[in-house]
Scaffold this motif. Structure first.
Motif, short mmCIF file in Angstrom:
data_model
loop_
_atom_site.label_atom_id
_atom_site.label_comp_id
_atom_site.label_asym_id
_atom_site.label_seq_id
_atom_site.Cartn_x
_atom_site.Cartn_y
_atom_site.Cartn_z
N ASP A 217 0.83 -1.21 0.00
CA ASP A 217 0.00 0.00 0.00
C ASP A 217 0.86 1.26 0.00
OD1 ASP A 217 -2.25 -1.57 0.01
OD2 ASP A 217 -2.61 -1.40 2.17
N LYS A 218 1.97 1.23 0.75
CA LYS A 218 2.87 2.39 0.80
C LYS A 218 3.50 2.63 -0.57
CE LYS A 218 2.57 3.77 5.08
NZ LYS A 218 2.10 5.14 5.42
N VAL A 220 2.31 1.70 -3.52
CA VAL A 220 1.25 2.16 -4.44
C VAL A 220 0.99 3.65 -4.23
CG1 VAL A 220 -1.20 2.01 -4.99
CG2 VAL A 220 0.14 -0.07 -4.71
N ALA A 221 0.90 4.07 -2.97
CA ALA A 221 0.66 5.49 -2.68
C ALA A 221 1.80 6.37 -3.18
CB ALA A 221 0.47 5.67 -1.18
N ALA A 222 3.02 5.82 -3.16
CA ALA A 222 4.19 6.62 -3.56
C ALA A 222 4.26 6.79 -5.08
CB ALA A 222 5.46 5.96 -3.06
N VAL A 223 3.80 5.78 -5.84
CA VAL A 223 3.94 5.84 -7.30
C VAL A 223 2.66 6.31 -7.99
CG1 VAL A 223 5.66 4.01 -7.27
CG2 VAL A 223 3.26 3.42 -7.65
N ASP A 224 1.56 6.36 -7.27
CA ASP A 224 0.28 6.77 -7.88
C ASP A 224 0.17 8.29 -7.82
OD1 ASP A 224 -2.20 6.96 -8.91
OD2 ASP A 224 -3.21 5.71 -7.43
N HIS A 225 0.29 8.92 -8.97
CA HIS A 225 0.22 10.37 -9.05
C HIS A 225 -1.05 10.85 -9.76
CE1 HIS A 225 4.33 10.46 -7.63
NE2 HIS A 225 4.72 9.70 -8.64
N ARG A 226 -2.03 9.94 -9.83
CA ARG A 226 -3.27 10.33 -10.49
C ARG A 226 -4.11 11.24 -9.59
NH1 ARG A 226 -5.17 4.33 -12.01
NH2 ARG A 226 -4.40 4.06 -9.91
#
Length: 226
Positions: A217-218, A220-226
């Protein structure tokens, strides 16, 4: 308090638990890597060859989707791992131990991961793909520079979910000689009626799953810039 003191002096836990944890890490690590590589290739191929994809191939897509992915996913892992014992013996020259268990673990989870990869790639906006084609990018470039970067959060989430599934499957593999926490729980917790080992095994598995999910989850949050 007495139960906790007994737990600290449990010789079986002291000697067998570290080995069981390490065997589980080996099983999940090797099969996880193989699953990502094999399942990733299958998933990308499914997306490219599907109707409306960059390289539509109806027969290839049908074989991969219906026969390899759907049929394999429909077989319960408990049945699959028993059926694959002869194949594991032939492939790695043994049918017991963590290395042998990685064969059935990979075959069981690669189709699952492939479908998740296909689903993640489908979420990439068609407009982005069209723009890449207008710019003259080849299909290989579109995969590496458009599909994979755009679908990265979904792919990481898919990898996380797959590793969590592998942890559960690895415990089942221990029942037929795969080693790891499953074997520890069966040999000591069940056959010797040692409730302490059974409880500790469950706690370790739960902690492992929670840790993997938290890390995933961490990321995903770091790479998701949508």
């Amino acid at each position: 308090m007495n139960w906790f003191q007994e737990l600290l002096t449990n010789r079986a836990l002291e000697t067998a638990l570290p080995e069981a944890i390490w065997e589980t890490v080996v099983m999940v690590g090797i099969s996880g890597l193989a699953t990502v590589l094999i399942g990733g290739v299958i998933g990308i191929t499914l997306h490219l060859t599907r109707p409306g994809g960059l390289m539509p191939m109806r027969i290839l897509y049908g074989v991969l989707s219906a026969i390899i992915v759907n049929i394999t996913r429909s077989i319960p892992y408990a049945i699959l791992m028993v059926a694959l014992i002869p194949f594991s013996q032939w492939l790695v020259n043994t049918s017991i131990g963590p290395i042998a268990a990685t064969v059935s673990l990979t075959i069981a989870t690669a189709p699952f991961f492939a479908r998740l990869v296909e689903t993640s790639l489908r979420e990439v906006p068609t407009g982005t793909v069209d723009a890449a084609q207008v710019m003259g990018l080849s299909n290989t470039q579109i995969v590496t520079k458009v599909f994979l970067p755009e679908a990265l959060p979904g792919l990481i989430a898919a990898t996380t979910n797959t590793i969590v599934v592998l942890i559960g499957y690895s415990a089942m593999a221990g029942l037929i000689g795969g080693g790891g926490l499953g074997r520890l729980a069966y040999n000591y917790g069940y056959q010797r009626f040692d409730s302490q080992i059974m409880i500790v095994t469950i706690i370790v598995i739960v902690i492992g799953v929670q840790l993997i999910q938290w890390i995933g989850d961490k990321i995903v949050a770091a790479v998701d810039h949508r």
